[in-house]
Design a protein around this motif. Structure first.
Motif, mmCIF file in Angstrom:
data_model
loop_
_atom_site.group_PDB
_atom_site.id
_atom_site.type_symbol
_atom_site.label_atom_id
_atom_site.label_comp_id
_atom_site.label_asym_id
_atom_site.label_seq_id
_atom_site.Cartn_x
_atom_site.Cartn_y
_atom_site.Cartn_z
ATOM 1 N N ARG A 1 0.829 -1.209 0.000
ATOM 2 C CA ARG A 1 0.000 0.000 0.000
ATOM 3 C C ARG A 1 0.864 1.259 0.000
ATOM 4 O O ARG A 1 0.516 2.263 -0.634
ATOM 5 C CB ARG A 1 -0.940 -0.015 1.204
ATOM 6 N N ALA B 1 0.724 4.218 -2.748
ATOM 7 C CA ALA B 1 0.512 5.615 -2.353
ATOM 8 C C ALA B 1 1.628 6.504 -2.873
ATOM 9 O O ALA B 1 1.381 7.606 -3.382
ATOM 10 C CB ALA B 1 0.410 5.711 -0.832
ATOM 11 N N PHE C 1 0.220 9.313 -5.360
ATOM 12 C CA PHE C 1 -0.183 10.522 -4.650
ATOM 13 C C PHE C 1 0.977 11.457 -4.330
ATOM 14 O O PHE C 1 0.785 12.475 -3.674
ATOM 15 C CB PHE C 1 -0.908 10.152 -3.347
ATOM 16 N N GLY D 1 3.788 10.629 -1.158
ATOM 17 C CA GLY D 1 2.477 10.023 -1.296
ATOM 18 C C GLY D 1 1.966 9.367 -0.034
ATOM 19 O O GLY D 1 0.805 9.530 0.345
ATOM 20 N N MET D 2 2.803 8.593 0.670
ATOM 21 C CA MET D 2 2.319 7.852 1.832
ATOM 22 C C MET D 2 1.949 8.761 2.992
ATOM 23 O O MET D 2 1.163 8.371 3.858
ATOM 24 C CB MET D 2 3.339 6.807 2.285
ATOM 25 N N ARG E 1 -4.549 11.527 1.065
ATOM 26 C CA ARG E 1 -5.051 10.387 0.292
ATOM 27 C C ARG E 1 -4.228 9.138 0.581
ATOM 28 O O ARG E 1 -4.778 8.033 0.697
ATOM 29 C CB ARG E 1 -5.012 10.715 -1.203
ATOM 30 N N GLY E 2 -2.916 9.301 0.710
ATOM 31 C CA GLY E 2 -2.064 8.158 0.995
ATOM 32 C C GLY E 2 -2.377 7.520 2.330
ATOM 33 O O GLY E 2 -2.416 6.291 2.463
ATOM 34 N N ARG E 3 -2.616 8.337 3.341
ATOM 35 C CA ARG E 3 -2.894 7.789 4.673
ATOM 36 C C ARG E 3 -4.229 7.051 4.706
ATOM 37 O O ARG E 3 -4.357 6.007 5.357
ATOM 38 C CB ARG E 3 -2.866 8.907 5.708
ATOM 39 N N TYR F 1 -5.633 5.613 2.064
ATOM 40 C CA TYR F 1 -5.441 4.397 1.263
ATOM 41 C C TYR F 1 -4.722 3.321 2.073
ATOM 42 O O TYR F 1 -5.111 2.147 2.054
ATOM 43 C CB TYR F 1 -4.650 4.725 -0.003
#
Length: 507
Positions: free
Chosen positions: A374, A378, A382, A389-390, A394-396, A398
């Motif tokens: 994941r 991310a 993102f 991204g992570m 949005r990354g968190r 996801y």
């Protein structure tokens, strides 16, 4: 426009075509403890050790570990062939307890990599040493490393000449002082070898290669330390008993080494070499106690060091470790994690994942593998020039819940498809839970600084039930059926902020 549909796999981050100028206000950094790691877009580790001369004045040595892959090496043609040259500038700023600057120092460094591969690898590092007299009022020090070959990235810096840099701020205290017998700070070393004057890292007949992270274990399973002893009441030779003790965080004694040493003209050095095999990952204290034989005059010095056996702890930057912890730990636990030394962090994360391994009798931890997958998604989808991204909103989401069952995205909303229109026609609660404010009203979400139509891009993620949470036992069910999240690109630059969620869980 993208009407409701399946969540895209492998779509890249949104690239914006406009330019936004943003005024960034400085944020006061909280000083931590040495050894420390930098924040910013250049990662390094730093440590220090203080040494007193015969008058009691202190010279501080600062040790900086800078991996090659953090800086830009410029290719250069020389008579001996092609080389790759790196250039950095180190700034030291000293502050008193009131936060006023009392002193400063700066120094350039240049170094060469023999190949493009050496210039890019994190396995090759530059060790930088700066020696400066300690201002008596110094309480904190700020260390800034600036890459002279690299400009800062991102739209904000498009028209500036700012250089890529990293910064850290840490408390600075002088070495322990005694009216009679005093010891320097313990300098943790990668190696200590006899050497002649002019050798790299030369000090009193020895080449002492610094270990700025104070990290031992996987790649160096022997603790090595250099210290200096001064006896102001002795002008000749004297014999002293030395005791080196390793203790764990609870104060339990795990190892003791004793020997004797001689001081000439009131000065001597102590080299420590103690095996660490068998010690689990964690943070430990090393104390050095020196006593003049036949008297009760004693000097002491104590410092912490880390034992790391996980290869990932050696290879990853601190920001990556903190990003993982932020993604998987509850908020209060993450706050405690940030204050832990490196060794305790490794032990804490190892215990966390081991306690959640669905098949502990196998080599692989399937839950951690799912987490890393994941994270990879991310980061690939993102990441923007302004955030990874992570760690984005949005990354968190996801990473926490997996891919949404339904996904709606509007890059340039038109009348009838604006955020307000969607909210009016959708099943959204009047109580809006967000990461920025616990509750806000609908008007706070939909009002924007536009004269006519709200053209802010947005995404709506919908989970028909509870999604695929990594840690189901932690999740509290929302008061509605399923989960909904709305992300809004308020500035039109591809950075989506979580503006609505129907779950009271904070992100």
């Amino acid at each position: 426009m993208n009407p409701k549909g399946r969540f895209p796999r492998g779509s890249g981050p949104l690239v914006c075509g406009g330019i936004l100028l943003i005024l960034l206000l400085p944020v006061g950094a909280r000083a931590g403890l040495f050894p420390a790691a930098s924040t910013g877009d250049l990662w390094f580790q730093a440590d220090h050790a203080g040494f007193r001369d015969s008058t009691g004045a202190v010279t501080e040595e600062f040790y900086i570990r800078l991996p090659n892959n953090q800086i830009v090496f410029e290719e250069s043609d020389t008579d001996s062939g092609v080389t790759f040259e790196g250039r950095v500038f180190v700034h030291l700023k000293f502050f008193d307890e009131s936060g006023d600057r009392v002193a400063g120092a700066s120094r350039p460094f240049e170094f060469v990599a023999g190949s493009a591969e050496q210039a890019r690898t994190p396995d090759r590092v530059q060790l930088l040493v700066i020696r400066e007299p300690l201002h008596p009022k110094t309480h904190e020090v700020e260390v800034v490393v600036e890459d002279l070959n690299a400009k800062k990235r991102g739209l904000i810096y498009l028209f500036t000449k700012k250089k890529k840099n990293g910064v850290l701020r840490a408390l600075l205290s002088p070495p322990p002082e005694s009216a009679d017998l005093s010891l320097s700070d313990l300098q943790f070393a990668w190696s200590c070898r006899p050497a002649r004057a002019g050798a790299p890292f030369f000090k009193n007949g020895w080449s002492v290669v610094p270990n700025p992270g104070r990290n031992y274990g996987l790649y160096l399973d022997t603790l090595r330390v250099y210290a200096e002893i001064r006896d102001r009441h002795s002008a000749g030779f004297g014999t002293y008993a030395s005791v080196k003790t390793v203790r764990d965080a609870e104060g339990h004694v795990l190892g003791v080494d004793r020997d004797t040493l001689a001081l000439a003209s009131g000065f001597g050095i102590q080299l420590v070499s103690m095996p660490l095999r068998g010690l689990p990952s964690g943070t430990y204290d090393l104390s050095l106690e020196v006593t003049e034989v036949g008297t009760d005059r004693v000097g002491r010095s104590v410092r912490a060091f880390n034992v790391l056996w996980d290869e990932g702890s050696w290879a990853r930057a601190e920001e990556d470790v903190l990003a993982e912890a932020r993604a998987v730990l509850p908020e209060d636990e993450y706050d405690r994690f940030r204050e832990m030394p490196f060794g305790e962090r490794e032990s804490h994360l190892a215990t966390f994942w081991a306690s959640r391994d669905p098949s502990p009798n196998t080599a692989a931890n399937e839950l951690r593998i799912a987490f890393l997958a994941r994270v990879e998604h991310a980061d690939a989808n993102f990441t923007t020039p302004l955030e990874r991204g992570m760690t984005s909103d949005r990354g968190r989401v996801y990473i926490r819940y997996g891919p949404p069952d339904e996904w709606t995205r509007e890059d340039l909303p038109r009348p009838g498809n604006t955020l307000a229109d969607v909210l009016d026609g959708g099943d959204f609660s009047e109580d809006l839970y967000t990461d920025r404010t616990d509750r806000s009203r609908r008007d706070g979400l939909t009002t924007a600084n536009f004269a006519n139509v709200d053209t802010r891009p947005y995404e709506i993620w919908t989970y028909t039930r509870e999604g695929q949470p990594l840690f189901p036992d932690r999740e509290r069910l929302s008061k509605n059926t399923g989960l909904s999240f709305i992300f809004v690109d308020d500035q039109g630059i591809g950075v989506y902020t979580l503006r609505y969620s129907n779950t009271p869980q904070r992100f």
